[in-house]
Design a protein around this motif. Structure first.
Motif, short mmCIF file in Angstrom:
data_model
loop_
_atom_site.label_atom_id
_atom_site.label_comp_id
_atom_site.label_asym_id
_atom_site.label_seq_id
_atom_site.Cartn_x
_atom_site.Cartn_y
_atom_site.Cartn_z
N ALA A 77 13.01 -2.35 -12.46
CA ALA A 77 11.87 -1.52 -12.79
C ALA A 77 12.40 -0.04 -12.07
CB ALA A 77 10.52 -1.99 -12.09
N LEU A 78 12.72 -0.21 -10.82
CA LEU A 78 13.33 1.01 -10.19
C LEU A 78 14.40 1.82 -10.99
CD1 LEU A 78 13.07 -0.24 -6.41
CD2 LEU A 78 11.83 1.78 -7.11
N ASP A 79 15.16 1.02 -11.27
CA ASP A 79 16.49 1.64 -12.16
C ASP A 79 15.86 2.14 -13.52
OD1 ASP A 79 18.35 0.86 -10.21
OD2 ASP A 79 18.76 -0.95 -10.92
N ALA A 80 14.96 1.61 -14.14
CA ALA A 80 14.51 2.04 -15.27
C ALA A 80 13.69 3.41 -15.18
CB ALA A 80 13.51 1.07 -16.05
N THR A 81 13.00 3.59 -13.94
CA THR A 81 12.36 4.79 -13.89
C THR A 81 12.89 5.97 -13.11
OG1 THR A 81 11.59 4.14 -11.61
CG2 THR A 81 10.13 3.61 -13.54
N GLY A 82 14.37 5.74 -12.77
CA GLY A 82 15.11 6.66 -12.21
C GLY A 82 14.68 7.27 -10.63
N VAL A 83 13.69 6.50 -10.17
CA VAL A 83 13.20 6.65 -8.77
C VAL A 83 14.30 6.66 -7.88
CG1 VAL A 83 11.68 5.91 -6.94
CG2 VAL A 83 11.03 5.82 -9.29
N ARG A 84 14.39 7.36 -6.68
CA ARG A 84 15.51 7.61 -5.92
C ARG A 84 15.11 6.33 -4.93
NH1 ARG A 84 14.75 12.45 -2.75
NH2 ARG A 84 12.77 12.48 -3.89
N TYR A 85 15.86 5.54 -4.58
CA TYR A 85 15.35 4.41 -3.66
C TYR A 85 16.76 3.67 -3.21
CZ TYR A 85 17.10 0.48 -6.84
OH TYR A 85 17.76 -0.06 -7.75
N ARG A 86 16.64 2.99 -2.17
CA ARG A 86 17.48 2.05 -1.89
C ARG A 86 16.66 0.65 -1.33
NH1 ARG A 86 20.31 4.16 3.60
NH2 ARG A 86 21.09 2.06 3.84
N SER A 87 17.07 -0.50 -1.93
CA SER A 87 16.73 -1.71 -1.75
C SER A 87 17.59 -2.69 -0.96
CB SER A 87 16.31 -2.17 -3.05
OG SER A 87 15.72 -3.81 -3.04
N LEU A 132 5.72 2.51 -10.93
CA LEU A 132 6.95 3.24 -10.20
C LEU A 132 7.26 4.41 -11.04
CD1 LEU A 132 9.12 0.08 -9.19
CD2 LEU A 132 7.80 1.68 -7.79
N ASP A 133 6.74 4.46 -12.44
CA ASP A 133 7.21 5.75 -13.27
C ASP A 133 6.25 6.82 -12.71
OD1 ASP A 133 4.56 4.53 -14.15
OD2 ASP A 133 4.96 4.95 -16.24
N ARG A 134 5.41 6.75 -12.02
CA ARG A 134 4.61 7.82 -11.49
C ARG A 134 5.22 8.36 -10.16
NH1 ARG A 134 0.09 4.46 -13.06
NH2 ARG A 134 -0.86 4.33 -10.91
N VAL A 135 6.20 7.66 -9.45
CA VAL A 135 6.52 8.10 -8.17
C VAL A 135 7.62 9.06 -8.27
CG1 VAL A 135 7.96 7.12 -6.18
CG2 VAL A 135 6.29 5.51 -7.43
N LEU A 164 0.90 -1.39 0.12
CA LEU A 164 -0.15 0.07 -0.13
C LEU A 164 0.81 1.50 -0.02
CD1 LEU A 164 -2.91 -1.04 2.59
CD2 LEU A 164 -2.90 -0.92 0.09
N ALA A 165 2.04 1.27 0.59
CA ALA A 165 2.80 2.42 0.74
C ALA A 165 3.25 2.63 -0.76
CB ALA A 165 3.94 2.29 1.57
N VAL A 166 3.69 1.86 -1.35
CA VAL A 166 4.37 1.96 -2.88
C VAL A 166 3.09 2.35 -3.68
CG1 VAL A 166 5.19 0.72 -4.76
CG2 VAL A 166 6.14 0.17 -2.52
N ARG A 167 1.93 1.73 -3.68
CA ARG A 167 0.95 2.15 -4.44
C ARG A 167 0.52 3.70 -4.02
NH1 ARG A 167 -1.09 -2.00 -7.34
NH2 ARG A 167 -1.24 -4.04 -6.35
N THR A 168 0.49 3.94 -2.77
CA THR A 168 0.21 5.53 -2.45
C THR A 168 1.13 6.43 -2.92
OG1 THR A 168 -0.95 4.34 -0.44
CG2 THR A 168 -0.18 6.94 -0.28
N ALA A 169 2.53 6.09 -2.99
CA ALA A 169 3.42 7.08 -3.67
C ALA A 169 3.14 7.21 -5.27
CB ALA A 169 4.92 6.19 -3.33
N ALA A 170 2.56 6.13 -5.74
CA ALA A 170 2.44 6.18 -7.24
C ALA A 170 1.15 6.92 -7.33
CB ALA A 170 2.52 4.77 -7.87
#
Length: 251
Positions: free
Chosen positions: A203-213, A174-177, A139-145
């Motif tokens: 997918a995260l790398d492809a969208t350029g979202v700032r993230y840590r996994s 993720l492209d909307r985040v 839900l947290a990821v969906r909310t950010a998108a």
């Protein structure tokens, strides 16, 4: 840690009334808002304690009972300590509720939760953060998108099925985040295996979202939840460090 006030509240939604828990520093001042999403076991004392701990670091934290359509929390009766032997019977009751709780319903509710935070004198102006556990991590990821202009940061911990073949898989949005994201995966988690983690990171790398996994080695699905047999104190404390670091940078 500052002194904290916690209380149960009711929130209007497009489909009724959601019960929720609110925790905030008891200075009466506005603080950055955080939406904390429950795991499958729902709104209960262990999650209220998490909300108070986060509030003690200077945040106003809202924990909605996202399954409010099925009743007020606790939606299903829970033992004081949740162990794997009891989980099959619990999930027989919980899973139909979760399956009926579609992403569309979830995101409609989120609009109401975010509006409530925006209107509260206890919440500082500006975007909010979100953190979620198990189904709440999704839900947290969906909310950010779904609300990119309103979410500055999202933490997702031991979440399941973040990158599947489903058309509405969270990784496809993720492209909307625009928020910064943090993922704390349990390494002993059949619902988020290594190949899914890899797909999510691609997918995260492809969208350029700032993230840590990050992979929490030796941790099981549910490692943050103190009232379960899956709780792992070391992994849970690592989650707190990561989450406070994320919110400290972004909120």
């Amino acid at each position: 840690m500052t002194n904290v006030h916690g209380e149960s509240i009711d929130l209007p939604t497009p489909d009724g009334t959601a019960d929720a828990y609110l925790a905030h520093p008891d200075d009466g001042a506005p603080h950055p808002g955080v939406l904390l999403y429950m795991d499958a076991f729902g709104l209960r004392p262990a999650l209220e304690e998490m909300a108070r701990r986060l509030a003690g670091q200077g945040y106003t934290v809202l924990v909605p009972n996202v399954l409010y359509r099925a009743g007020r929390a606790p939606v299903v009766e829970l033992p004081e300590h949740i162990n794997p032997a009891e989980r099959p019977q619990l999930f027989e009751k919980i899973m139909p509720l979760i399956r009926s709780f579609t992403p569309e319903l979830a995101m409609r509710d989120v609009g109401a939760y975010l509006d409530w935070l925006a209107a509260s004198p206890l919440v500082a102006d500006g975007p909010v953060g979100t953190t979620g556990y198990c189904m709440g991590g999704v839900l947290a990821v969906r909310t950010a998108a779904a609300y990119p202009d309103r979410i500055a940061a999202a933490g997702s911990f031991h979440a399941s099925n973040l990158a599947t073949d489903a058309e509405d898989s969270p990784h496809r949005a993720l492209d909307r985040v625009t928020a910064e994201l943090y993922f704390g995966h349990a390494d002993n988690d059949h619902s988020m295996p290594p190949e899914q983690i890899a797909a999510l990171e691609r997918a995260l790398d492809a969208t350029g979202v700032r993230y840590r996994s990050e992979l929490y080695e030796g941790a099981q699905h549910g490692y943050t939840q103190t009232d379960t047999a899956m709780y792992n104190a070391e992994a849970a404390e690592r989650h707190w460090r990561a989450l406070l670091d994320l919110f400290g940078r972004t909120l």
